[in-house]
Design a protein around this motif. Structure first.
Motif, PDB file in Angstrom:
ATOM      1  N   SER A  99     -61.618  86.449 -44.817  1.00  0.00           N
ATOM      2  CA  SER A  99     -61.047  87.432 -46.185  1.00  0.00           C
ATOM      3  C   SER A  99     -60.092  87.691 -46.068  1.00  0.00           C
ATOM      4  CB  SER A  99     -62.702  87.984 -45.536  1.00  0.00           C
ATOM      5  OG  SER A  99     -62.143  89.289 -44.590  1.00  0.00           O
ATOM      6  N   SER A 100     -59.178  87.874 -45.354  1.00  0.00           N
ATOM      7  CA  SER A 100     -57.951  88.509 -45.625  1.00  0.00           C
ATOM      8  C   SER A 100     -56.754  87.411 -45.039  1.00  0.00           C
ATOM      9  CB  SER A 100     -57.858  90.103 -44.654  1.00  0.00           C
ATOM     10  OG  SER A 100     -56.527  90.543 -45.338  1.00  0.00           O
ATOM     11  N   PRO A 101     -56.219  86.864 -45.621  1.00  0.00           N
ATOM     12  CA  PRO A 101     -56.591  86.542 -47.491  1.00  0.00           C
ATOM     13  C   PRO A 101     -57.338  85.772 -47.106  1.00  0.00           C
ATOM     14  CG  PRO A 101     -54.622  85.103 -46.869  1.00  0.00           C
ATOM     15  CD  PRO A 101     -54.799  86.253 -45.814  1.00  0.00           C
ATOM     16  N   PRO A 102     -58.961  85.534 -48.709  1.00  0.00           N
ATOM     17  CA  PRO A 102     -59.600  85.180 -48.738  1.00  0.00           C
ATOM     18  C   PRO A 102     -59.117  83.210 -49.023  1.00  0.00           C
ATOM     19  CG  PRO A 102     -59.270  86.710 -50.256  1.00  0.00           C
ATOM     20  CD  PRO A 102     -58.168  86.171 -50.024  1.00  0.00           C
ATOM     21  N   ASP A 103     -60.150  82.537 -48.361  1.00  0.00           N
ATOM     22  CA  ASP A 103     -60.174  81.060 -47.440  1.00  0.00           C
ATOM     23  C   ASP A 103     -61.453  80.190 -47.195  1.00  0.00           C
ATOM     24  OD1 ASP A 103     -59.163  78.781 -47.556  1.00  0.00           O
ATOM     25  OD2 ASP A 103     -57.457  78.631 -45.835  1.00  0.00           O
ATOM     26  N   SER A 112     -71.552  70.789 -50.876  1.00  0.00           N
ATOM     27  CA  SER A 112     -73.315  70.709 -51.978  1.00  0.00           C
ATOM     28  C   SER A 112     -73.956  71.092 -51.451  1.00  0.00           C
ATOM     29  CB  SER A 112     -72.839  68.701 -52.433  1.00  0.00           C
ATOM     30  OG  SER A 112     -72.013  68.542 -51.997  1.00  0.00           O
ATOM     31  N   LEU A 113     -74.036  71.593 -49.991  1.00  0.00           N
ATOM     32  CA  LEU A 113     -75.530  72.224 -49.525  1.00  0.00           C
ATOM     33  C   LEU A 113     -74.964  74.152 -50.729  1.00  0.00           C
ATOM     34  CD1 LEU A 113     -77.949  72.254 -48.717  1.00  0.00           C
ATOM     35  CD2 LEU A 113     -76.948  72.912 -45.861  1.00  0.00           C
ATOM     36  N   TRP A 114     -74.104  74.331 -50.187  1.00  0.00           N
ATOM     37  CA  TRP A 114     -73.591  75.454 -49.750  1.00  0.00           C
ATOM     38  C   TRP A 114     -72.225  75.216 -51.782  1.00  0.00           C
ATOM     39  CZ3 TRP A 114     -76.302  79.333 -47.783  1.00  0.00           C
ATOM     40  CH2 TRP A 114     -76.921  79.009 -46.282  1.00  0.00           C
ATOM     41  N   PRO A 115     -73.291  75.310 -53.020  1.00  0.00           N
ATOM     42  CA  PRO A 115     -72.314  75.714 -54.035  1.00  0.00           C
ATOM     43  C   PRO A 115     -71.412  77.121 -54.245  1.00  0.00           C
ATOM     44  CG  PRO A 115     -74.578  74.481 -54.579  1.00  0.00           C
ATOM     45  CD  PRO A 115     -74.671  75.366 -53.256  1.00  0.00           C
ATOM     46  N   PRO A 116     -70.370  77.168 -54.050  1.00  0.00           N
ATOM     47  CA  PRO A 116     -69.661  78.082 -55.069  1.00  0.00           C
ATOM     48  C   PRO A 116     -69.747  78.406 -55.891  1.00  0.00           C
ATOM     49  CG  PRO A 116     -68.236  76.196 -53.350  1.00  0.00           C
ATOM     50  CD  PRO A 116     -69.269  75.761 -54.202  1.00  0.00           C
ATOM     51  N   GLU A 117     -69.140  80.183 -55.624  1.00  0.00           N
ATOM     52  CA  GLU A 117     -69.785  80.918 -56.744  1.00  0.00           C
ATOM     53  C   GLU A 117     -68.155  80.618 -57.584  1.00  0.00           C
ATOM     54  OE1 GLU A 117     -71.929  83.353 -59.644  1.00  0.00           O
ATOM     55  OE2 GLU A 117     -72.721  81.575 -57.745  1.00  0.00           O
ATOM     56  N   LYS A 131     -63.461  96.972 -57.282  1.00  0.00           N
ATOM     57  CA  LYS A 131     -62.763  96.671 -56.444  1.00  0.00           C
ATOM     58  C   LYS A 131     -62.571  95.781 -55.347  1.00  0.00           C
ATOM     59  CE  LYS A 131     -61.278 101.668 -58.230  1.00  0.00           C
ATOM     60  NZ  LYS A 131     -60.918 103.253 -57.558  1.00  0.00           N
ATOM     61  N   LEU A 132     -64.167  95.717 -55.217  1.00  0.00           N
ATOM     62  CA  LEU A 132     -64.289  94.660 -53.883  1.00  0.00           C
ATOM     63  C   LEU A 132     -64.625  93.642 -54.511  1.00  0.00           C
ATOM     64  CD1 LEU A 132     -66.875  97.003 -52.198  1.00  0.00           C
ATOM     65  CD2 LEU A 132     -64.479  96.656 -51.532  1.00  0.00           C
ATOM     66  N   VAL A 133     -64.607  93.297 -55.712  1.00  0.00           N
ATOM     67  CA  VAL A 133     -64.602  91.624 -56.193  1.00  0.00           C
ATOM     68  C   VAL A 133     -63.431  91.098 -56.234  1.00  0.00           C
ATOM     69  CG1 VAL A 133     -65.598  90.083 -58.276  1.00  0.00           C
ATOM     70  CG2 VAL A 133     -66.916  92.281 -57.469  1.00  0.00           C
ATOM     71  N   GLY A 134     -63.105  90.369 -56.508  1.00  0.00           N
ATOM     72  CA  GLY A 134     -61.771  89.046 -56.936  1.00  0.00           C
ATOM     73  C   GLY A 134     -62.651  88.193 -56.452  1.00  0.00           C
ATOM     74  N   SER A 135     -61.164  86.901 -56.697  1.00  0.00           N
ATOM     75  CA  SER A 135     -61.050  85.267 -56.641  1.00  0.00           C
ATOM     76  C   SER A 135     -60.016  85.045 -55.959  1.00  0.00           C
ATOM     77  CB  SER A 135     -61.254  84.622 -57.993  1.00  0.00           C
ATOM     78  OG  SER A 135     -60.306  85.171 -58.561  1.00  0.00           O
ATOM     79  N   PHE A 136     -60.433  83.751 -55.380  1.00  0.00           N
ATOM     80  CA  PHE A 136     -59.080  82.789 -54.564  1.00  0.00           C
ATOM     81  C   PHE A 136     -59.350  81.405 -55.031  1.00  0.00           C
ATOM     82  CE2 PHE A 136     -62.871  81.798 -52.015  1.00  0.00           C
ATOM     83  CZ  PHE A 136     -62.458  80.665 -51.298  1.00  0.00           C
ATOM     84  N   GLY A 141     -58.825  73.576 -56.427  1.00  0.00           N
ATOM     85  CA  GLY A 141     -58.180  73.716 -58.240  1.00  0.00           C
ATOM     86  C   GLY A 141     -59.196  75.199 -57.554  1.00  0.00           C
ATOM     87  N   THR A 142     -60.015  75.087 -57.889  1.00  0.00           N
ATOM     88  CA  THR A 142     -61.703  75.648 -58.773  1.00  0.00           C
ATOM     89  C   THR A 142     -60.867  77.107 -58.824  1.00  0.00           C
ATOM     90  OG1 THR A 142     -63.547  75.426 -56.939  1.00  0.00           O
ATOM     91  CG2 THR A 142     -62.870  73.586 -58.878  1.00  0.00           C
ATOM     92  N   LYS A 143     -61.771  77.817 -58.771  1.00  0.00           N
ATOM     93  CA  LYS A 143     -61.977  79.236 -58.282  1.00  0.00           C
ATOM     94  C   LYS A 143     -62.457  79.928 -58.319  1.00  0.00           C
ATOM     95  CE  LYS A 143     -57.588  81.072 -60.403  1.00  0.00           C
ATOM     96  NZ  LYS A 143     -56.760  81.627 -59.427  1.00  0.00           N
ATOM     97  N   GLN A 144     -63.219  80.827 -56.768  1.00  0.00           N
ATOM     98  CA  GLN A 144     -64.788  81.306 -56.611  1.00  0.00           C
ATOM     99  C   GLN A 144     -64.568  82.592 -56.059  1.00  0.00           C
ATOM    100  OE1 GLN A 144     -64.748  79.762 -52.499  1.00  0.00           O
ATOM    101  NE2 GLN A 144     -67.362  79.975 -52.460  1.00  0.00           N
ATOM    102  N   VAL A 145     -65.350  83.603 -56.825  1.00  0.00           N
ATOM    103  CA  VAL A 145     -65.424  84.861 -56.062  1.00  0.00           C
ATOM    104  C   VAL A 145     -65.418  85.117 -55.175  1.00  0.00           C
ATOM    105  CG1 VAL A 145     -67.198  86.799 -57.312  1.00  0.00           C
ATOM    106  CG2 VAL A 145     -66.899  84.733 -58.683  1.00  0.00           C
ATOM    107  N   THR A 146     -65.161  86.225 -55.017  1.00  0.00           N
ATOM    108  CA  THR A 146     -65.619  86.863 -53.483  1.00  0.00           C
ATOM    109  C   THR A 146     -65.576  88.702 -53.729  1.00  0.00           C
ATOM    110  OG1 THR A 146     -63.008  88.167 -53.760  1.00  0.00           O
ATOM    111  CG2 THR A 146     -62.982  85.945 -52.485  1.00  0.00           C
ATOM    112  N   VAL A 147     -66.673  88.481 -52.730  1.00  0.00           N
ATOM    113  CA  VAL A 147     -66.634  90.229 -52.410  1.00  0.00           C
ATOM    114  C   VAL A 147     -66.409  90.503 -51.251  1.00  0.00           C
ATOM    115  CG1 VAL A 147     -68.560  92.040 -52.250  1.00  0.00           C
ATOM    116  CG2 VAL A 147     -68.672  89.840 -53.753  1.00  0.00           C
ATOM    117  N   ASN A 148     -65.080  91.485 -51.666  1.00  0.00           N
ATOM    118  CA  ASN A 148     -65.231  92.457 -49.945  1.00  0.00           C
ATOM    119  C   ASN A 148     -63.682  90.933 -49.363  1.00  0.00           C
ATOM    120  OD1 ASN A 148     -63.475  94.305 -48.840  1.00  0.00           O
ATOM    121  ND2 ASN A 148     -65.767  95.109 -47.133  1.00  0.00           N
ATOM    122  N   GLY A 149     -63.175  90.248 -50.478  1.00  0.00           N
ATOM    123  CA  GLY A 149     -62.119  89.471 -49.712  1.00  0.00           C
ATOM    124  C   GLY A 149     -63.135  88.123 -48.853  1.00  0.00           C
TER     125      GLY A 149
END
Length: 208
Positions: A99-103, A112-117, A131-136, A141-149
């Motif tokens: 979560s810090s940094p997000p990875d 495939s079983l756990w599709p990234p948001e 403020k807790l919502v971001g992305s990485f 190469g796709t962007k994935q949503v994060t919550v508190n990292g």
């Protein structure tokens, strides 16, 4: 033989009448040498304005705006307040991620079983601190949503809104709370067990 003046005048009047008749007939004919006036082209009619629906008739639905992601909260009877996507499907986190940094450590077959948001545009939040919502950027190469990292996922076997089949999967997958914590898991400090009382040493007997 001399003509009567009246007779001559009558003859002149008759000749004049014939000339006038011939002139009128010539103006009214459409001979081959005459060209008709071109008709004025008609002005194309303007397109009809769209009809106004009658009162009480629902307006046609507009297509949803593309490129947006929605995170919202829902209450599960066992897990409490959790995060879902805009359609009500439960969102999860993976303990092996960072979560810090997000990875993310969920790729290839895992994803495939756990599709990234995915984050494909602005993220709309409801009941969550923005403020807790971001992305990485993931490895592909796709962007994935994060919550508190923490990277956010769906669980493919959740087939309808409200399903939480991924909760506790392998002991390392958990539904997300609005603060990015693991739902259904106590986050407070576990009290330490009290140390057993040490018996007070007994003074040796004097022997008397």
């Amino acid at each position: 033989m001399r003509s009567n003046p009246r007779t001559r005048r009558a003859a002149l009047l008759a000749a004049s009448g014939l000339a006038v008749t011939a002139l009128v007939a010539g103006c009214g004919s459409s001979g081959s040498g005459s060209s008709a006036k071109p008709s004025t082209p008609s002005t194309p009619s303007a397109p009809a304005a769209p009809s106004t629906p009658a009162p009480g008739t629902p307006a046609p639905s507009q297509p949803p705006a593309a490129g947006g992601t929605t995170l919202q909260t829902a209450t599960d009877p066992k897990l409490g307040t959790i995060i879902t996507d805009g359609s009500g499907f439960t969102l999860y986190r993976f303990d092996k991620d960072e979560s810090s940094p997000p990875d993310s450590y969920c790729n290839t077959g895992c994803s495939s079983l756990w599709p990234p948001e995915q984050s494909t545009g602005n993220v709309t939040v409801k009941g969550i601190d923005s403020k807790l919502v971001g992305s990485f950027t993931r490895d592909d190469g796709t962007k994935q949503v994060t919550v508190n990292g923490w990277p956010v996922y769906r669980y493919a076997p959740d087939t309808k809104p409200g399903d939480t089949k991924g909760q506790g999967f392998g002991g390392i997958w958990h539904a997300l709370t609005p603060t990015g914590d693991k739902a259904g898991v106590a986050t407070g400090t576990t009290p330490m067990p009290s140390a057993p009382a040490t018996p007070k040493p007994t003074a040796p007997s004097s022997g008397y």
